[in-house]
Enzyme design. Structure first.
Site, PDB file in Angstrom:
ATOM      1  N   THR A 224     -13.480  -5.090  20.920  1.00  0.00           N
ATOM      2  CA  THR A 224     -14.455  -4.621  19.938  1.00  0.00           C
ATOM      3  C   THR A 224     -14.857  -3.214  20.364  1.00  0.00           C
ATOM      4  O   THR A 224     -14.376  -2.730  21.389  1.00  0.00           O
ATOM      5  CB  THR A 224     -15.665  -5.581  19.868  1.00  0.00           C
ATOM      6  OG1 THR A 224     -16.601  -5.086  18.907  1.00  0.00           O
ATOM      7  CG2 THR A 224     -16.357  -5.712  21.220  1.00  0.00           C
ATOM      8  N   THR A 225     -15.714  -2.566  19.575  1.00  0.00           N
ATOM      9  CA  THR A 225     -16.106  -1.195  19.902  1.00  0.00           C
ATOM     10  C   THR A 225     -16.900  -1.221  21.203  1.00  0.00           C
ATOM     11  O   THR A 225     -17.996  -1.760  21.261  1.00  0.00           O
ATOM     12  CB  THR A 225     -16.955  -0.600  18.754  1.00  0.00           C
ATOM     13  OG1 THR A 225     -16.333  -0.928  17.520  1.00  0.00           O
ATOM     14  CG2 THR A 225     -17.065   0.901  18.896  1.00  0.00           C
TER      15      THR A 225
ATOM     16  N   ASN B 122     -22.103  -7.542   9.156  1.00  0.00           N
ATOM     17  CA  ASN B 122     -20.736  -7.111   9.407  1.00  0.00           C
ATOM     18  C   ASN B 122     -19.806  -8.318   9.222  1.00  0.00           C
ATOM     19  O   ASN B 122     -19.954  -9.330   9.914  1.00  0.00           O
ATOM     20  CB  ASN B 122     -20.643  -6.561  10.842  1.00  0.00           C
ATOM     21  CG  ASN B 122     -19.258  -6.082  11.188  1.00  0.00           C
ATOM     22  OD1 ASN B 122     -18.272  -6.740  10.882  1.00  0.00           O
ATOM     23  ND2 ASN B 122     -19.169  -4.934  11.835  1.00  0.00           N
TER      24      ASN B 122
ATOM     25  N   GLY C 200     -23.799  -6.702  19.545  1.00  0.00           N
ATOM     26  CA  GLY C 200     -24.210  -7.750  20.470  1.00  0.00           C
ATOM     27  C   GLY C 200     -25.567  -8.364  20.158  1.00  0.00           C
ATOM     28  O   GLY C 200     -26.066  -9.177  20.948  1.00  0.00           O
TER      29      GLY C 200
ATOM     30  N   HIS D 108     -15.501  -2.531   9.206  1.00  0.00           N
ATOM     31  CA  HIS D 108     -14.838  -1.543  10.054  1.00  0.00           C
ATOM     32  C   HIS D 108     -13.356  -1.562   9.709  1.00  0.00           C
ATOM     33  O   HIS D 108     -12.668  -2.542   9.969  1.00  0.00           O
ATOM     34  CB  HIS D 108     -15.069  -1.912  11.527  1.00  0.00           C
ATOM     35  CG  HIS D 108     -14.528  -0.918  12.504  1.00  0.00           C
ATOM     36  ND1 HIS D 108     -14.720  -1.035  13.859  1.00  0.00           N
ATOM     37  CD2 HIS D 108     -13.791   0.203  12.336  1.00  0.00           C
ATOM     38  CE1 HIS D 108     -14.133  -0.008  14.478  1.00  0.00           C
ATOM     39  NE2 HIS D 108     -13.557   0.747  13.575  1.00  0.00           N
TER      40      HIS D 108
ATOM     41  N   GLU E 277     -17.637   1.509   8.846  1.00  0.00           N
ATOM     42  CA  GLU E 277     -17.466   2.013  10.214  1.00  0.00           C
ATOM     43  C   GLU E 277     -16.062   2.578  10.313  1.00  0.00           C
ATOM     44  O   GLU E 277     -15.096   1.932   9.878  1.00  0.00           O
ATOM     45  CB  GLU E 277     -17.607   0.876  11.224  1.00  0.00           C
ATOM     46  CG  GLU E 277     -18.994   0.328  11.311  1.00  0.00           C
ATOM     47  CD  GLU E 277     -19.055  -0.849  12.270  1.00  0.00           C
ATOM     48  OE1 GLU E 277     -18.041  -1.168  12.921  1.00  0.00           O
ATOM     49  OE2 GLU E 277     -20.106  -1.466  12.358  1.00  0.00           O
TER      50      GLU E 277
ATOM     51  N   ARG F  51      -3.579 -15.892   9.913  1.00  0.00           N
ATOM     52  CA  ARG F  51      -2.461 -16.508   9.172  1.00  0.00           C
ATOM     53  C   ARG F  51      -1.840 -15.530   8.171  1.00  0.00           C
ATOM     54  O   ARG F  51      -0.989 -15.949   7.378  1.00  0.00           O
ATOM     55  CB  ARG F  51      -2.981 -17.745   8.407  1.00  0.00           C
ATOM     56  CG  ARG F  51      -3.411 -18.889   9.283  1.00  0.00           C
ATOM     57  CD  ARG F  51      -2.176 -19.607   9.835  1.00  0.00           C
ATOM     58  NE  ARG F  51      -2.536 -20.542  10.867  1.00  0.00           N
ATOM     59  CZ  ARG F  51      -2.744 -21.841  10.673  1.00  0.00           C
ATOM     60  NH1 ARG F  51      -2.642 -22.352   9.477  1.00  0.00           N
ATOM     61  NH2 ARG F  51      -3.058 -22.627  11.680  1.00  0.00           N
TER      62      ARG F  51
ATOM     63  N   GLU G  70     -26.771   5.227  15.026  1.00  0.00           N
ATOM     64  CA  GLU G  70     -26.828   3.796  15.328  1.00  0.00           C
ATOM     65  C   GLU G  70     -26.714   3.690  16.837  1.00  0.00           C
ATOM     66  O   GLU G  70     -25.672   4.026  17.413  1.00  0.00           O
ATOM     67  CB  GLU G  70     -25.697   3.030  14.640  1.00  0.00           C
ATOM     68  CG  GLU G  70     -25.748   1.538  14.975  1.00  0.00           C
ATOM     69  CD  GLU G  70     -24.776   0.692  14.173  1.00  0.00           C
ATOM     70  OE1 GLU G  70     -24.396   1.067  13.050  1.00  0.00           O
ATOM     71  OE2 GLU G  70     -24.389  -0.368  14.701  1.00  0.00           O
TER      72      GLU G  70
HETATM   73  N1  PXP Z   1     -22.329  -1.734  14.839  1.00  0.00           N
HETATM   74  C1  PXP Z   1     -21.132  -1.173  15.147  1.00  0.00           C
HETATM   75  C2  PXP Z   1     -21.005   0.305  15.069  1.00  0.00           C
HETATM   76  C3  PXP Z   1     -20.030  -1.970  15.507  1.00  0.00           C
HETATM   77  O1  PXP Z   1     -18.852  -1.383  15.820  1.00  0.00           O
HETATM   78  C4  PXP Z   1     -20.182  -3.374  15.512  1.00  0.00           C
HETATM   79  C5  PXP Z   1     -19.000  -4.234  15.841  1.00  0.00           C
HETATM   80  O2  PXP Z   1     -18.025  -4.078  14.873  1.00  0.00           O
HETATM   81  C6  PXP Z   1     -21.439  -3.911  15.175  1.00  0.00           C
HETATM   82  C7  PXP Z   1     -22.491  -3.075  14.857  1.00  0.00           C
HETATM   83  C8  PXP Z   1     -21.665  -5.384  15.134  1.00  0.00           C
HETATM   84  O3  PXP Z   1     -21.572  -5.886  16.433  1.00  0.00           O
HETATM   85  P1  PXP Z   1     -21.597  -7.463  16.662  1.00  0.00           P
HETATM   86  O4  PXP Z   1     -20.390  -8.019  15.974  1.00  0.00           O
HETATM   87  O5  PXP Z   1     -21.552  -7.602  18.132  1.00  0.00           O
HETATM   88  O6  PXP Z   1     -22.863  -7.967  16.043  1.00  0.00           O
END
Ligand code: PXP
Length: 247
Positions: free
Chosen positions: A101-102, A8, A193, A44, A71, A19, A152
């Site tokens: 974050t989500t 990601n 995480g 995302h 996402e 910026r 997921e």
């Molecule tokens: N999966 C989903 C659905 C997420 O929303 C996110 C965070 O954008 C991640 C995975 C990745 O999470 P992390 O950045 O904590 O590794």
């Protein structure tokens, strides 16, 4: 099967947006991630466009060498972006403007009507759909009922557990939801995480197909790259100083 690594790159875009400039470019980061062995790329496109922009989606859709997983929240605007840019697949996530974050999984049971039509919308475009949900067997079953292709499982509670006992408990929940996912005939993904210390247990869950990881990889990339980035700037300054003394 070795689980695929979905990288990601949202945080690269977050730095750029600090910026409102052009660097660092998530498109360039994707090339590097793929060279490093990323099996897919995850971005995302948030409603508030705080990091990834439509421009990133448009260019990445043309340049990625691996599948692009978008996402997305279930909103009219984002569904139109999906229709226009046709990512290889979509992961529906909940979204709150004020969150960092989500924060939790999508409540598929509560939002079943909008989820159902969003899944149908993607399927009509030929795009498979994954649902980002908490590790809860009832949520998994609802995803299967609504004809999702994958789930997921949100690993945030596992990753953020404050004690070993709590972490073990969350791992049990993840395993239980994973078993249900496979029993329902859905593809099994996990994410959120995950880092260099906690990924092993999750990657080892039977039938795990994909892990989506952002924060920990980008954090490590910044530190690994810091020494060289400083050395390059230093050598430019030293060279400029040396040139000042030339005749
Ligand atoms: N999966 C989903 C659905 C997420 O929303 C996110 C965070 O954008 C991640 C995975 C990745 O999470 P992390 O950045 O904590 O590794």
């Amino acid at each position: 099967m070795v689980p695929r690594l979905g990288v990601n790159v949202d945080h690269i875009a977050t730095i750029r947006q600090a910026r409102r400039g052009t660097e660092p470019d998530p498109v360039a980061a994707v090339v590097m991630a793929e060279l490093g062995g990323a099996d897919l790329i995850t971005i995302h496109l948030r409603e508030d466009r705080r990091h990834i922009q439509e421009r990133d989606l448009r260019i990445l859709r043309e340049t990625v060498q691996t599948p692009l997983n978008l996402e997305a929240a279930i909103t009219g605007d984002i569904l139109q972006q999906i229709k226009q840019y046709r990512p290889h697949y979509v992961t529906f996530v909940p979204e709150k403007r004020e969150e960092l974050t989500t924060e939790g999984g999508l409540d598929v049971i509560r939002h079943r009507d909008s989820v159902k039509s969003a899944i149908e919308f993607c399927h009509e475009l030929g795009i498979p759909v994954s649902m980002f949900i908490d590790p809860d067997v009832a949520q998994v079953a609802a995803c299967a009922e609504l004809d999702a292709d994958a789930v997921e499982l949100h690993t945030g509670a596992y990753a953020d557990a404050s004690t070993k006992a709590k972490m073990a408990e969350e791992l049990v929940a993840l395993k239980r939801a994973s078993t249900e996912t496979v029993a329902c005939g859905l593809h099994l993904h996990c994410g959120h995480g995950l880092n260099y210390l906690n990924v092993t247990e999750v990657a080892a869950i039977a039938h795990m197909e994909e892990l989506n990881i952002g924060h920990s990889i980008i954090s490590r990339a910044v530190l690994i790259g810091m020494k060289q980035a400083v050395a390059e700037m230093k050598s430019l300054i030293v060279a400029a100083h040396a040139a000042r003394h030339l005749p």
